[in-house]
Design a protein around this motif. Structure first.
Motif, short mmCIF file in Angstrom:
data_model
loop_
_atom_site.label_atom_id
_atom_site.label_comp_id
_atom_site.label_asym_id
_atom_site.label_seq_id
_atom_site.Cartn_x
_atom_site.Cartn_y
_atom_site.Cartn_z
N ALA A 26 0.73 -1.20 -0.02
CA ALA A 26 0.32 0.42 -0.25
C ALA A 26 0.62 1.48 -0.31
O ALA A 26 0.80 1.97 -0.74
CB ALA A 26 -0.55 0.32 1.26
N GLU A 27 1.76 1.37 0.86
CA GLU A 27 2.90 2.31 1.03
C GLU A 27 3.72 3.14 -1.35
O GLU A 27 3.51 4.16 -0.96
CB GLU A 27 4.24 2.08 1.03
CG GLU A 27 4.15 2.40 2.62
CD GLU A 27 3.36 3.06 3.20
OE1 GLU A 27 4.12 4.21 3.39
OE2 GLU A 27 2.59 3.08 4.46
N ALA A 28 3.05 2.18 -1.37
CA ALA A 28 3.39 2.61 -3.13
C ALA A 28 2.50 2.80 -4.15
O ALA A 28 3.26 3.34 -5.24
CB ALA A 28 4.28 1.46 -3.69
N LEU A 29 1.03 2.79 -3.05
CA LEU A 29 0.38 3.23 -4.05
C LEU A 29 -0.51 4.52 -3.72
O LEU A 29 -0.26 4.95 -2.75
CB LEU A 29 -1.33 1.83 -4.12
CG LEU A 29 -0.27 0.57 -4.62
CD1 LEU A 29 -1.81 0.00 -4.37
CD2 LEU A 29 -0.46 0.71 -5.95
N ALA B 21 -8.34 0.69 -5.84
CA ALA B 21 -8.81 -0.34 -6.29
C ALA B 21 -8.01 -1.52 -5.19
O ALA B 21 -8.56 -2.08 -4.89
CB ALA B 21 -8.00 -0.32 -7.41
N PHE B 22 -6.69 -0.71 -5.07
CA PHE B 22 -5.61 -2.27 -3.74
C PHE B 22 -7.02 -2.44 -3.06
O PHE B 22 -6.83 -3.72 -1.71
CB PHE B 22 -4.67 -2.12 -3.89
CG PHE B 22 -4.21 -2.31 -2.55
CD1 PHE B 22 -3.40 -3.81 -2.83
CD2 PHE B 22 -3.88 -2.08 -0.91
CE1 PHE B 22 -2.21 -4.33 -1.91
CE2 PHE B 22 -3.22 -2.38 -0.13
CZ PHE B 22 -2.35 -3.86 -0.83
N LEU B 23 -7.08 -1.60 -1.60
CA LEU B 23 -7.72 -1.42 -0.94
C LEU B 23 -9.52 -2.59 -1.03
O LEU B 23 -9.37 -3.63 -0.29
CB LEU B 23 -8.88 -0.36 -0.32
CG LEU B 23 -7.32 0.03 0.27
CD1 LEU B 23 -8.10 1.88 0.89
CD2 LEU B 23 -6.73 -0.19 0.94
N ARG B 24 -9.98 -2.10 -2.67
CA ARG B 24 -11.39 -3.94 -2.69
C ARG B 24 -10.95 -4.70 -2.68
O ARG B 24 -11.92 -5.86 -2.10
CB ARG B 24 -12.19 -2.76 -3.40
CG ARG B 24 -12.43 -0.99 -3.52
CD ARG B 24 -13.88 -0.50 -4.07
NE ARG B 24 -13.02 -0.60 -5.47
CZ ARG B 24 -11.98 1.20 -5.31
NH1 ARG B 24 -12.53 2.10 -4.45
NH2 ARG B 24 -11.79 0.90 -6.69
N GLU B 25 -9.64 -4.75 -3.56
CA GLU B 25 -9.19 -5.98 -3.90
C GLU B 25 -9.00 -6.49 -2.93
O GLU B 25 -9.09 -8.26 -2.81
CB GLU B 25 -8.23 -5.50 -4.86
CG GLU B 25 -7.79 -7.15 -5.48
CD GLU B 25 -6.48 -6.73 -6.57
OE1 GLU B 25 -5.37 -7.47 -5.74
OE2 GLU B 25 -6.87 -5.79 -7.75
N GLU B 26 -8.47 -6.60 -1.60
CA GLU B 26 -7.58 -7.31 -0.40
C GLU B 26 -8.53 -7.56 0.64
O GLU B 26 -8.32 -8.24 0.99
CB GLU B 26 -6.21 -6.48 -0.09
CG GLU B 26 -4.80 -6.29 -0.71
CD GLU B 26 -4.27 -7.94 -1.17
OE1 GLU B 26 -4.89 -8.59 -0.42
OE2 GLU B 26 -4.15 -8.45 -2.57
N GLY B 27 -9.28 -6.05 0.46
CA GLY B 27 -10.67 -5.66 1.54
C GLY B 27 -10.81 -6.04 2.57
O GLY B 27 -10.82 -6.24 3.90
N VAL B 28 -9.10 -4.74 2.74
CA VAL B 28 -9.17 -4.32 3.31
C VAL B 28 -9.48 -2.87 4.13
O VAL B 28 -9.60 -1.82 3.08
CB VAL B 28 -7.48 -4.21 4.06
CG1 VAL B 28 -7.21 -5.28 4.54
CG2 VAL B 28 -6.89 -3.56 3.18
#
Length: 176
Positions: A74-77, A84-91
């Motif tokens: 997440a640090e690099a995004l 999208a990363f948060l939704r995909e990972e469910g966090v």
């Protein structure tokens, strides 16, 4: 407790879900109330949705390694990629913040906490030694006082002066 056999319930639920038969139609065919069938269908769907969910998707169920991976990724995004990363990972962002803080605590806090615990233990040991020393001193003083009292009584009996006042006590009868 349901008055219907478990096998019947399972068979009817399968028909509703697999064959796409409505609870109303199945109620006419089976003689089971449509409200009961709706309730069974809902319970089956809720259970199926829970079974489909990844067990590690709950933030508190993730391993430490998984949390570290997610925080680092997440640090690099930024922006949409981050969302999208948060939704995909469910966090949630709050999960990542909490995990990051826990990581820093793990790096700093454990050694600090360990040092503090060691200092508290050493202080407790010092206090214990001091208290034990004071207890020994007071026990010795008490034993000495008891020995003096016994000797004083023996001396009075030996010299026949039993009516004499004890050491440290005033004779009230002689002052009147």
């Amino acid at each position: 407790m349901s008055p219907y056999p478990k096998e019947l319930k399972e068979r009817l639920v399968r028909r509703m879900l697999d064959e796409k038969i409505s609870p109303e139609s199945l109620a006419e065919l089976s003689g089971v109330g449509k409200t009961t069938l709706w309730r069974w269908r809902k319970a089956a769907l809720d259970g199926a949705l829970r079974a489909e969910a990844k067990p590690e998707s709950a933030p508190e169920r993730r391993s430490s390694a998984e949390k570290l991976r997610l925080v680092m990724a997440a640090e690099a995004l930024e922006g949409k990629e981050f969302g999208a990363f948060l939704r995909e990972e469910g966090v949630h962002t709050s999960d990542l913040r909490r995990w990051r803080a826990q990581m820093y605590e793990g790096l700093d806090g454990r050694t600090r906490a360990k040092k503090e615990a060691t200092q508290k233990l050493r202080q407790a040991q010092r206090d214990k030694r001091e208290l034990e020393s004071e207890l020994r001193r007071k026990e010795a003083a008490l034993a000495e006082t008891a020995a003096l009292l016994v000797l004083s009584k023996k001396a009075r009996r030996l010299w026949g002066d039993e009516d004499a006042p004890m050491i440290g006590k005033s004779d009230k009868s002689s002052s009147t």
